[in-house]
Scaffold this motif. Sequence first.
Motif, PDB file in Angstrom:
ATOM      1  N   LEU A 129      89.982   2.023 -38.932  1.00 44.82           N
ATOM      2  CA  LEU A 129      89.502   3.231 -39.602  1.00 44.82           C
ATOM      3  C   LEU A 129      89.371   4.390 -38.624  1.00 44.82           C
ATOM      4  O   LEU A 129      89.739   5.525 -38.945  1.00 44.82           O
ATOM      5  N   LEU A 130      88.879   4.106 -37.439  1.00 47.50           N
ATOM      6  CA  LEU A 130      88.742   5.155 -36.432  1.00 47.50           C
ATOM      7  C   LEU A 130      90.117   5.681 -36.028  1.00 47.50           C
ATOM      8  O   LEU A 130      90.335   6.891 -35.946  1.00 47.50           O
ATOM      9  N   GLY A 131      91.049   4.799 -35.812  1.00 45.01           N
ATOM     10  CA  GLY A 131      92.408   5.205 -35.447  1.00 45.01           C
ATOM     11  C   GLY A 131      93.078   6.007 -36.536  1.00 45.01           C
ATOM     12  O   GLY A 131      93.724   7.024 -36.273  1.00 45.01           O
ATOM     13  N   PHE A 132      92.916   5.580 -37.769  1.00 45.49           N
ATOM     14  CA  PHE A 132      93.492   6.310 -38.894  1.00 45.49           C
ATOM     15  C   PHE A 132      92.849   7.689 -39.026  1.00 45.49           C
ATOM     16  O   PHE A 132      93.534   8.680 -39.288  1.00 45.49           O
ATOM     17  N   GLY A 133      91.544   7.760 -38.828  1.00 45.34           N
ATOM     18  CA  GLY A 133      90.843   9.048 -38.891  1.00 45.34           C
ATOM     19  C   GLY A 133      91.340  10.008 -37.831  1.00 45.34           C
ATOM     20  O   GLY A 133      91.540  11.192 -38.083  1.00 45.34           O
ATOM     21  N   MET A 134      91.592   9.517 -36.628  1.00 40.43           N
ATOM     22  CA  MET A 134      92.114  10.354 -35.554  1.00 40.43           C
ATOM     23  C   MET A 134      93.532  10.834 -35.880  1.00 40.43           C
ATOM     24  O   MET A 134      93.881  11.971 -35.622  1.00 40.43           O
ATOM     25  N   LEU A 135      94.322   9.959 -36.476  1.00 43.58           N
ATOM     26  CA  LEU A 135      95.681  10.321 -36.862  1.00 43.58           C
ATOM     27  C   LEU A 135      95.664  11.445 -37.898  1.00 43.58           C
ATOM     28  O   LEU A 135      96.393  12.417 -37.789  1.00 43.58           O
ATOM     29  N   VAL A 136      94.805  11.322 -38.874  1.00 43.35           N
ATOM     30  CA  VAL A 136      94.694  12.356 -39.913  1.00 43.35           C
ATOM     31  C   VAL A 136      94.201  13.663 -39.311  1.00 43.35           C
ATOM     32  O   VAL A 136      94.720  14.733 -39.615  1.00 43.35           O
ATOM     33  N   ALA A 137      93.218  13.595 -38.432  1.00 46.19           N
ATOM     34  CA  ALA A 137      92.664  14.808 -37.823  1.00 46.19           C
ATOM     35  C   ALA A 137      93.711  15.540 -36.993  1.00 46.19           C
ATOM     36  O   ALA A 137      93.832  16.762 -37.061  1.00 46.19           O
ATOM     37  N   THR A 138      94.484  14.822 -36.211  1.00 43.06           N
ATOM     38  CA  THR A 138      95.498  15.489 -35.386  1.00 43.06           C
ATOM     39  C   THR A 138      96.669  15.975 -36.230  1.00 43.06           C
ATOM     40  O   THR A 138      97.232  17.022 -35.947  1.00 43.06           O
ATOM     41  N   ALA A 139      97.032  15.255 -37.252  1.00 43.91           N
ATOM     42  CA  ALA A 139      98.132  15.685 -38.113  1.00 43.91           C
ATOM     43  C   ALA A 139      97.745  16.942 -38.876  1.00 43.91           C
ATOM     44  O   ALA A 139      98.563  17.834 -39.068  1.00 43.91           O
ATOM     45  N   THR A 140      96.518  17.033 -39.298  1.00 38.95           N
ATOM     46  CA  THR A 140      96.057  18.194 -40.056  1.00 38.95           C
ATOM     47  C   THR A 140      96.081  19.440 -39.187  1.00 38.95           C
ATOM     48  O   THR A 140      96.551  20.478 -39.615  1.00 38.95           O
ATOM     49  N   SER A 141      95.615  19.338 -37.948  1.00 37.83           N
ATOM     50  CA  SER A 141      95.589  20.520 -37.094  1.00 37.83           C
ATOM     51  C   SER A 141      97.002  20.938 -36.695  1.00 37.83           C
ATOM     52  O   SER A 141      97.275  22.109 -36.500  1.00 37.83           O
ATOM     53  N   ALA A 142      97.907  19.993 -36.579  1.00 39.12           N
ATOM     54  CA  ALA A 142      99.275  20.329 -36.184  1.00 39.12           C
ATOM     55  C   ALA A 142     100.034  21.008 -37.317  1.00 39.12           C
ATOM     56  O   ALA A 142     100.959  21.770 -37.068  1.00 39.12           O
ATOM     57  N   THR A 143      99.661  20.758 -38.540  1.00 43.67           N
ATOM     58  CA  THR A 143     100.370  21.346 -39.674  1.00 43.67           C
ATOM     59  C   THR A 143      99.633  22.543 -40.250  1.00 43.67           C
ATOM     60  O   THR A 143     100.019  23.051 -41.287  1.00 43.67           O
ATOM     61  N   ALA A 144      98.573  22.988 -39.571  1.00 42.51           N
ATOM     62  CA  ALA A 144      97.823  24.141 -40.069  1.00 42.51           C
ATOM     63  C   ALA A 144      98.712  25.379 -40.036  1.00 42.51           C
ATOM     64  O   ALA A 144      99.562  25.537 -39.162  1.00 42.51           O
ATOM     65  N   ALA A 145      98.515  26.246 -40.997  1.00 41.28           N
ATOM     66  CA  ALA A 145      99.317  27.458 -41.087  1.00 41.28           C
ATOM     67  C   ALA A 145      99.030  28.372 -39.900  1.00 41.28           C
ATOM     68  O   ALA A 145      97.892  28.471 -39.452  1.00 41.28           O
ATOM     69  N   PRO A 146     100.064  29.002 -39.368  1.00 37.61           N
ATOM     70  CA  PRO A 146      99.834  29.935 -38.256  1.00 37.61           C
ATOM     71  C   PRO A 146      99.005  31.121 -38.726  1.00 37.61           C
ATOM     72  O   PRO A 146      99.048  31.490 -39.899  1.00 37.61           O
ATOM     73  N   SER A 147      98.261  31.701 -37.807  1.00 27.71           N
ATOM     74  CA  SER A 147      97.407  32.819 -38.198  1.00 27.71           C
ATOM     75  C   SER A 147      97.817  34.081 -37.451  1.00 27.71           C
ATOM     76  O   SER A 147      98.301  34.033 -36.332  1.00 27.71           O
ATOM     77  N   TRP A 148      97.630  35.208 -38.089  1.00 26.65           N
ATOM     78  CA  TRP A 148      97.924  36.505 -37.521  1.00 26.65           C
ATOM     79  C   TRP A 148      96.623  37.145 -37.064  1.00 26.65           C
ATOM     80  O   TRP A 148      95.594  37.003 -37.718  1.00 26.65           O
ATOM     81  N   SER A 149      96.677  37.869 -35.952  1.00 28.73           N
ATOM     82  CA  SER A 149      95.489  38.595 -35.501  1.00 28.73           C
ATOM     83  C   SER A 149      95.896  39.984 -35.015  1.00 28.73           C
ATOM     84  O   SER A 149      96.955  40.169 -34.416  1.00 28.73           O
ATOM     85  N   TYR A 150      95.025  40.929 -35.291  1.00 35.81           N
ATOM     86  CA  TYR A 150      95.245  42.314 -34.876  1.00 35.81           C
ATOM     87  C   TYR A 150      94.925  42.420 -33.390  1.00 35.81           C
ATOM     88  O   TYR A 150      93.885  41.959 -32.933  1.00 35.81           O
ATOM     89  N   THR A 151      95.801  43.032 -32.620  1.00 31.54           N
ATOM     90  CA  THR A 151      95.613  43.124 -31.172  1.00 31.54           C
ATOM     91  C   THR A 151      94.639  44.219 -30.768  1.00 31.54           C
ATOM     92  O   THR A 151      94.173  44.240 -29.637  1.00 31.54           O
ATOM     93  N   GLY A 152      94.363  45.142 -31.676  1.00 31.71           N
ATOM     94  CA  GLY A 152      93.499  46.265 -31.341  1.00 31.71           C
ATOM     95  C   GLY A 152      94.286  47.485 -30.880  1.00 31.71           C
ATOM     96  O   GLY A 152      93.705  48.520 -30.580  1.00 31.71           O
ATOM     97  N   TYR A 153      95.609  47.354 -30.817  1.00 33.05           N
ATOM     98  CA  TYR A 153      96.466  48.461 -30.396  1.00 33.05           C
ATOM     99  C   TYR A 153      97.162  49.075 -31.611  1.00 33.05           C
ATOM    100  O   TYR A 153      97.603  48.365 -32.502  1.00 33.05           O
ATOM    101  N   TRP A 154      97.254  50.405 -31.621  1.00 28.08           N
ATOM    102  CA  TRP A 154      97.990  51.097 -32.679  1.00 28.08           C
ATOM    103  C   TRP A 154      98.806  52.215 -32.045  1.00 28.08           C
ATOM    104  O   TRP A 154      98.495  52.698 -30.966  1.00 28.08           O
TER     105      TRP A 154
END
Length: 74
Positions: A10-35
């Motif tokens: 169960l611990l191993g499976f939980g770690m697998l799910v946790a790492t797979a979820t973070s690896a497939t997370a959608a990329p995020s955009w951030s404003y650099t503060g420059y215009w």
Amino acid sequence: MMKKFVAGTLLGFGMLVATATSATAAPSWSYTGYWYHTRAACEAGYQKMVSPGSADLPHECRAKNGVYELWRMH
């Protein structure tokens, strides 16, 4: 012995799910503060921000209120 096996599984499976979820997370955009006043100036500003010869990471010059905001993907 069986309890340790089940707990480890169960611990191993939980770690697998946790790492797979973070690896497939959608990329995020951030404003650099420059215009900039023009899109060309915005692009030139991005080129100054990254080191020469580095990978051209995703970025956008978004028009907003008469200026171009520089956004980068993380």
